[in-house]
Design an enzyme around this catalytic site. Structure first.
Site, PDB file in Angstrom:
ATOM      1  N   VAL A  40     -17.360  53.274  44.901  1.00 54.62           N
ATOM      2  CA  VAL A  40     -17.990  54.462  44.334  1.00 54.62           C
ATOM      3  C   VAL A  40     -19.325  54.083  43.679  1.00 54.62           C
ATOM      4  O   VAL A  40     -19.444  53.036  43.042  1.00 54.62           O
ATOM      5  CB  VAL A  40     -17.064  55.118  43.293  1.00 54.62           C
ATOM      6  CG1 VAL A  40     -17.653  56.447  42.819  1.00 54.62           C
ATOM      7  CG2 VAL A  40     -15.671  55.338  43.882  1.00 54.62           C
ATOM      8  N   GLN A  71      -8.514  57.139  34.485  1.00 55.40           N
ATOM      9  CA  GLN A  71      -9.595  56.316  35.049  1.00 55.40           C
ATOM     10  C   GLN A  71      -9.738  54.975  34.335  1.00 55.40           C
ATOM     11  O   GLN A  71     -10.392  54.075  34.852  1.00 55.40           O
ATOM     12  CB  GLN A  71     -10.936  57.063  34.943  1.00 55.40           C
ATOM     13  CG  GLN A  71     -10.895  58.500  35.424  1.00 55.40           C
ATOM     14  CD  GLN A  71     -10.510  58.632  36.875  1.00 55.40           C
ATOM     15  OE1 GLN A  71     -11.023  57.920  37.732  1.00 55.40           O
ATOM     16  NE2 GLN A  71      -9.589  59.545  37.168  1.00 55.40           N
ATOM     17  N   ASP A  99      -7.284  52.529  22.692  1.00 56.55           N
ATOM     18  CA  ASP A  99      -6.981  51.622  23.800  1.00 56.55           C
ATOM     19  C   ASP A  99      -5.670  52.040  24.463  1.00 56.55           C
ATOM     20  O   ASP A  99      -4.682  52.317  23.775  1.00 56.55           O
ATOM     21  CB  ASP A  99      -6.855  50.197  23.238  1.00 56.55           C
ATOM     22  CG  ASP A  99      -6.965  49.129  24.304  1.00 56.55           C
ATOM     23  OD1 ASP A  99      -6.255  49.225  25.324  1.00 56.55           O
ATOM     24  OD2 ASP A  99      -7.762  48.195  24.127  1.00 56.55           O
ATOM     25  N   ASP A 121     -11.335  56.444  25.199  1.00 56.37           N
ATOM     26  CA  ASP A 121     -12.068  55.257  25.656  1.00 56.37           C
ATOM     27  C   ASP A 121     -12.149  54.250  24.515  1.00 56.37           C
ATOM     28  O   ASP A 121     -12.208  54.638  23.351  1.00 56.37           O
ATOM     29  CB  ASP A 121     -13.490  55.624  26.112  1.00 56.37           C
ATOM     30  CG  ASP A 121     -14.022  54.664  27.177  1.00 56.37           C
ATOM     31  OD1 ASP A 121     -14.197  53.471  26.865  1.00 56.37           O
ATOM     32  OD2 ASP A 121     -14.256  55.114  28.313  1.00 56.37           O
ATOM     33  N   TYR A 155      -6.798  41.598  40.446  1.00 54.33           N
ATOM     34  CA  TYR A 155      -7.150  43.017  40.305  1.00 54.33           C
ATOM     35  C   TYR A 155      -6.409  43.860  41.336  1.00 54.33           C
ATOM     36  O   TYR A 155      -5.837  44.909  41.006  1.00 54.33           O
ATOM     37  CB  TYR A 155      -8.656  43.206  40.466  1.00 54.33           C
ATOM     38  CG  TYR A 155      -9.083  44.657  40.509  1.00 54.33           C
ATOM     39  CD1 TYR A 155      -9.036  45.448  39.369  1.00 54.33           C
ATOM     40  CD2 TYR A 155      -9.510  45.246  41.706  1.00 54.33           C
ATOM     41  CE1 TYR A 155      -9.405  46.788  39.407  1.00 54.33           C
ATOM     42  CE2 TYR A 155      -9.876  46.583  41.753  1.00 54.33           C
ATOM     43  CZ  TYR A 155      -9.825  47.341  40.600  1.00 54.33           C
ATOM     44  OH  TYR A 155     -10.181  48.668  40.648  1.00 54.33           O
ATOM     45  N   ARG A 183     -18.262  35.575  48.135  1.00 50.24           N
ATOM     46  CA  ARG A 183     -17.577  35.614  46.850  1.00 50.24           C
ATOM     47  C   ARG A 183     -16.065  35.580  47.060  1.00 50.24           C
ATOM     48  O   ARG A 183     -15.534  36.274  47.921  1.00 50.24           O
ATOM     49  CB  ARG A 183     -17.990  36.891  46.112  1.00 50.24           C
ATOM     50  CG  ARG A 183     -17.684  36.922  44.646  1.00 50.24           C
ATOM     51  CD  ARG A 183     -18.333  38.120  44.000  1.00 50.24           C
ATOM     52  NE  ARG A 183     -17.832  39.392  44.537  1.00 50.24           N
ATOM     53  CZ  ARG A 183     -18.139  40.579  44.052  1.00 50.24           C
ATOM     54  NH1 ARG A 183     -18.974  40.665  43.028  1.00 50.24           N
ATOM     55  NH2 ARG A 183     -17.646  41.679  44.567  1.00 50.24           N
ATOM     56  N   ASN A 190     -24.147  38.381  48.342  1.00 49.37           N
ATOM     57  CA  ASN A 190     -23.082  37.403  48.572  1.00 49.37           C
ATOM     58  C   ASN A 190     -22.783  37.345  50.068  1.00 49.37           C
ATOM     59  O   ASN A 190     -22.293  38.310  50.645  1.00 49.37           O
ATOM     60  CB  ASN A 190     -21.812  37.804  47.811  1.00 49.37           C
ATOM     61  CG  ASN A 190     -22.030  37.816  46.310  1.00 49.37           C
ATOM     62  OD1 ASN A 190     -22.571  36.874  45.758  1.00 49.37           O
ATOM     63  ND2 ASN A 190     -21.629  38.898  45.653  1.00 49.37           N
ATOM     64  N   SER A 243      -7.073  51.914  44.206  1.00 48.70           N
ATOM     65  CA  SER A 243      -8.195  51.114  44.690  1.00 48.70           C
ATOM     66  C   SER A 243      -8.030  50.705  46.144  1.00 48.70           C
ATOM     67  O   SER A 243      -6.927  50.407  46.604  1.00 48.70           O
ATOM     68  CB  SER A 243      -8.338  49.858  43.831  1.00 48.70           C
ATOM     69  OG  SER A 243      -9.275  48.954  44.391  1.00 48.70           O
TER      70      SER A 243
END
Length: 321
Positions: A174, A76, A56, A31, A144, A279, A205, A120
């Protein structure tokens, strides 16, 4: 067996790290604390089976270093958030695409048996069909979403070209313990919990009728374990919805949340809700079909939204009040 967990100090990563350490696995965590927190893994540092690297995923040498001798990778690490990616698509791409490719390459070079990664639900994009089934996606609605779809494409190609086993888990909203309530891109549930506990009115929103398949963290842990260990050949180089399989509007979620919090503090029941503009990049409705996961992985989600919110509220009340 040795498992590499990237993003091990983040919300999902730290829960996975703790779970697999408790089961006796050897864990190598990575991390850079961009969105994760040392406090999430501090209590694990003394565990002899836990080796932590601060680094990284954009650095290929670091990725090679953590993958040495690994049996599995649970990837993750990512920069989440649709709004963040709209504000800064370059960094989202560097981390989510270049970083992903670095980890995939390092895992392949190290002879890792299986690479399980966080995909995702944003990949479904503008597809209006409900429930969402893995084989039917639309066009992405944010940078994204593009990055997470590219992850799936790279994983498929690596599986075919190099023989590494990959499994993508398309996470649906999640929530749960250790999810950060602070910051500009905080997820809605922990953010609202903190605001309610301070008697502040949360801002929704839109009109609150957008719906989501809210998924408690323990269901996600179960999916990662099944995806990692399943011997069903249909699992390999595939993607699976990771969800509870029920759709709840934001208004209904807030009602349950207030109900649970009001058990702790009756005054919270009187806190008003504020409604703002919708949004950019948000998907109106999200509902997962979990039939594929149930059939191939034998997935059986244990926590509904209400059960998960009760658990999450207890954790936030004890740790952040």
């Amino acid at each position: 067996m040795k498992i590499v967990i990237t993003g091990c100090a983040g919300f999902i990563g730290s829960n996975l790290t703790e779970y697999f350490l408790n089961k006796g696995y050897q864990i190598v965590g990575l991390d850079n604390f961009a969105t994760g927190h040392l406090k999430n893994i501090q209590h694990l540092m003394a565990n002899a089976n836990f080796e932590f690297f601060e680094g990284d995923i954009r650095d290929l040498d670091t990725c090679h270093k953590v993958c040495v001798g690994a049996d599995y990778v649970l990837h993750q690490a990512a920069l989440g958030s649709v709004p963040r990616s709209l504000k800064d698509p370059l960094t989202s791409n560097e981390v989510n695409v270049n970083g992903f490719l670095n980890m995939l390459w390092a895992a392949k070079e190290a002879g890792v048996k299986r690479f399980v990664y966080a995909a995702s639900s944003s990949t479904y994009g503008d597809s209006e069909s409900l429930p969402k089934v893995e084989e039917v996606i639309g066009k992405p609605l944010s940078p994204y979403a593009i990055t997470k779809y590219v992850n799936e494409l790279y994983a498929q190609i690596f599986g075919k070209a190099y023989g590494i086993e990959t499994v993508g888990l398309r996470y649906f909203n999640v929530f749960g313990r250790k999810q950060d309530p602070n910051g500009a891109y905080a997820a809605v549930i922990p953010k609202f919990v903190m605001q309610f506990m301070k008697y502040e009115s949360p801002v929704v929103n839109g009109d609150g009728n957008y719906s989501r398949d809210f998924t408690y963290i323990d269901n996600v842990i179960q999916m990662n374990e099944l995806a990692m260990l399943s011997e069903n050949p249909e699992v390999v180089n595939s993607v699976f919805n990771t969800a509870f399989g029920e759709r709840t509007t934001l208004n209904d979620m807030i009602h349950i949340l207030k109900e649970e919090l009001s058990k702790k503090d009756a005054k919270i029941a009187n806190v008003d809700i504020v409604y703002g503009p919708t949004r950019a990049g948000d998907i109106p409705h999200s509902l997962a079909s979990i039939d594929k996961a149930k059939t191939i992985l034998r997935y059986q989600p244990e926590f509904s939204l209400k059960q998960g919110l009760a658990e999450a509220v207890n954790w936030y009340w004890e740790n952040l009040k």
